[in-house]
Enzyme design. Structure first.
Site, short mmCIF file in Angstrom:
data_model
loop_
_atom_site.label_atom_id
_atom_site.label_comp_id
_atom_site.label_asym_id
_atom_site.label_seq_id
_atom_site.Cartn_x
_atom_site.Cartn_y
_atom_site.Cartn_z
N GLU A 154 52.35 45.91 47.61
CA GLU A 154 50.81 44.57 48.71
C GLU A 154 51.82 43.24 48.51
O GLU A 154 51.09 42.29 48.03
CB GLU A 154 49.77 44.54 48.30
CG GLU A 154 49.20 45.79 47.97
CD GLU A 154 47.81 45.85 48.11
OE1 GLU A 154 47.16 44.87 47.92
OE2 GLU A 154 47.04 47.32 48.19
N GLU A 208 47.46 53.86 47.02
CA GLU A 208 45.90 53.77 47.00
C GLU A 208 44.76 53.99 48.40
O GLU A 208 45.07 53.52 48.82
CB GLU A 208 45.99 51.78 46.74
CG GLU A 208 46.93 51.51 45.21
CD GLU A 208 46.16 50.09 44.83
OE1 GLU A 208 45.29 49.26 45.23
OE2 GLU A 208 47.42 49.11 44.13
C1 FCB Z 1 44.79 46.49 45.90
C2 FCB Z 1 45.19 46.27 44.78
C3 FCB Z 1 44.71 47.01 43.90
C4 FCB Z 1 43.15 47.07 43.36
C5 FCB Z 1 42.69 47.14 44.80
C6 FCB Z 1 41.15 47.40 44.60
O1 FCB Z 1 44.65 45.52 46.79
O2 FCB Z 1 47.22 46.67 44.76
O3 FCB Z 1 45.75 45.95 42.35
O4 FCB Z 1 43.36 45.54 43.12
O5 FCB Z 1 43.69 46.43 45.93
#
Ligand code: FCB
Length: 461
Positions: free
Chosen positions: A162, A366
């Site tokens: 990110e 994620e």
């Molecule tokens: C993302 C991050 C991760 C975590 C999630 C909830 O932005 O990559 O580390 O904090 O959100």
């Protein structure tokens, strides 16, 4: 039913779980400095101890094995490997990740390594941080060190997690470390993160001895437009949030509308001849992080400007050159982060990426939800809301696959409750609970549910 090769895993990040911040030669990162600065993180929480994963590695590996995970996505802490950012390599830091990778392989779990999940060595920030070109060059050297050490065993390398957050929250809004608030710096950081990605892939390729996949993980902003001005606002935010990364990385160019709409903030002179070619490296898979959607329109300039973009307000703006856009609140339901739950945004995103970048496999690196879990007297954690969230998003992934999108796997965020950046330990994302007093780990109902999915490849109630 998911195909037999579909990968089910879970993800974490170094600063969020490891603790042991002064152990074995690790030096401070920007998150150590930021979290120790009063007023930056809720409740004054820091990652000093976190889940103490550094000292509980074997126990944690056994938990992953007990869930039957196919794969584990972790990040490597740069300040453990090259503690001063450049120069001397710290062998004990390498040994830790080497033990982690071996422990995964012994348990039949495929290692997916992220090189940068936000813990920049503080010395590099002191020398200018991501707005400085030298940081991208230092990243390439660090990537080569890690590649030499683990490049016979890691299956997938993700350069950055990110970069949107690193650049815009770190240097624009101030909601993440290092907490600077300058739009021009944020855009310079965007470019140097993109450059770090490209140089990092090249560095890895030149040293690894197996045949890994190369990747980067982006957090896409899935946008909804409100009213007549919605489309214009969406285009601006899409340029800043999404295309500022996908276009240089996957097409070797910055979008013309991005350069134009940020002209008052920066002239982009930091982009040097040859940079875009360096950034545009062939990738094997694109990492997709998805949690929620955002709703935008142009601001009328009179009413109080709304900024419900899902990020903490720390004074600055994460949207340089877009002060005429506002983020309006969205209909619920919401998770404990206040983020709206919108699984349809995920298959929409996967479909759009497939259309724009055909032939590039996707991986959900994620997806998950924070909820305020309670522990029963018997010590159980019933988390039906989290199960429902995961179920509905996995159904969205399945819909995308059924429409022909090449999605290779899905990683739940997160394996453990952990240090949720500016919110400290107040937000629990884990499928395994961590009691921060005793550091005891307890699988929640969602962990059992996920384990059953991993075993059967079938979504069940
Ligand atoms: C993302 C991050 C991760 C975590 C999630 C909830 O932005 O990559 O580390 O904090 O959100």
């Amino acid at each position: 039913m998911f195909g037999p090769d579909f990968v089910f895993g879970s993800a974490t990040a170094s600063y969020q779980i490891e603790g042991a911040v002064a152990a074995d030669g690790r030096r401070p990162s920007i998150w150590d400095t930021y979290s120790h600065t009063p007023g930056k993180v809720w409740n004054g929480d820091t990652g000093d101890v976190a889940c103490d994963h550094y000292n509980r590695l074997d126990e944690d590996l056994d938990i992953m094995a007990s869930l039957g995970l196919d794969s584990y996505r972790f990040s490597v802490a740069w300040p453990r490997i090259v503690p001063e950012g450049t120069g001397a390599v710290n062998q004990p830091g390498i040994d830790f990740y080497s033990r982690l990778v071996d422990g995964l392989l012994e348990r039949g779990i495929t290692p997916v390594a992220t090189l940068y999940h936000w813990d920049l060595p503080q010395t590099l920030e002191d020398a200018g941080g991501w707005p400085a070109r030298a940081t991208a060059e230092a990243f390439a050297d660090y990537a080569a060190v890690v590649g030499r050490a683990l490049g016979d065993r890691v299956a997938t390398w993700t350069t950055l997690n990110e970069p949107w957050c690193s650049a815009y929250l770190g240097y624009g809004s101030g909601a993440h470390a290092p907490g600077r608030t300058d739009g021009a710096d944020a855009l310079a950081a965007v470019h140097h993160l993109n450059l770090a990605h490209g140089l990092g892939v090249q560095a890895l390729r030149s040293v690894v001895t197996n045949e890994p996949d190369y990747s980067v993980t982006l957090n896409f902003h899935v946008l909804r437009g409100e009213g007549e001005t919605g489309p214009a606002a969406m285009q601006k935010i899409d340029a800043l949030a999404n295309r500022a990364f996908t276009h240089p990385i996957l097409k070797g160019e910055y979008p013309a509308d991005l350069i134009a709409q940020t002209a008052e903030v920066t002239d982009w002179a930091f982009v040097r001849p040859g940079d875009l070619e360096a950034i545009n490296q062939p990738l094997d898979v694109l990492g997709v992080n998805y949690y929620s959607t955002a709703r935008v329109r142009l601001w009328d300039g009179v009413s109080p400007r709304q900024n419900s973009d899902g990020h903490k307000d720390m004074g600055g703006s994460p949207w340089p050159g877009a002060s005429d856009v506002e983020f309006v609140p969205q209909p619920g339901p919401y998770t404990d982060m206040g983020w709206n739950i919108e699984p349809a945004g995920l298959d929409e995103l996967l479909g759009a990426l497939h259309e724009e970048f055909p032939g590039l496999p996707l991986m959900i690196t994620e997806n998950g939800a924070a909820f305020a879990d309670t522990v029963t007297d018997a010590g159980d954690i019933h988390d039906p809301d989290r199960i429902d969230y995961l179920h509905r998003h996995l159904a969205a992934v399945h819909r995308a696959i059924a429409r022909g999108v090449d999605v290779r796997g899905y990683f739940v965020w997160s394996l453990f409750d952990n240090f949720e950046w500016g919110y400290g330990y107040s937000k629990r994302f884990g499928i395994v609970r961590v009691d921060y007093d005793t550091l005891q780990r307890t699988p929640k109902d969602s962990a059992g549910w996920f384990a059953e999915l991993v075993a059967s490849h079938r979504l069940h109630a």
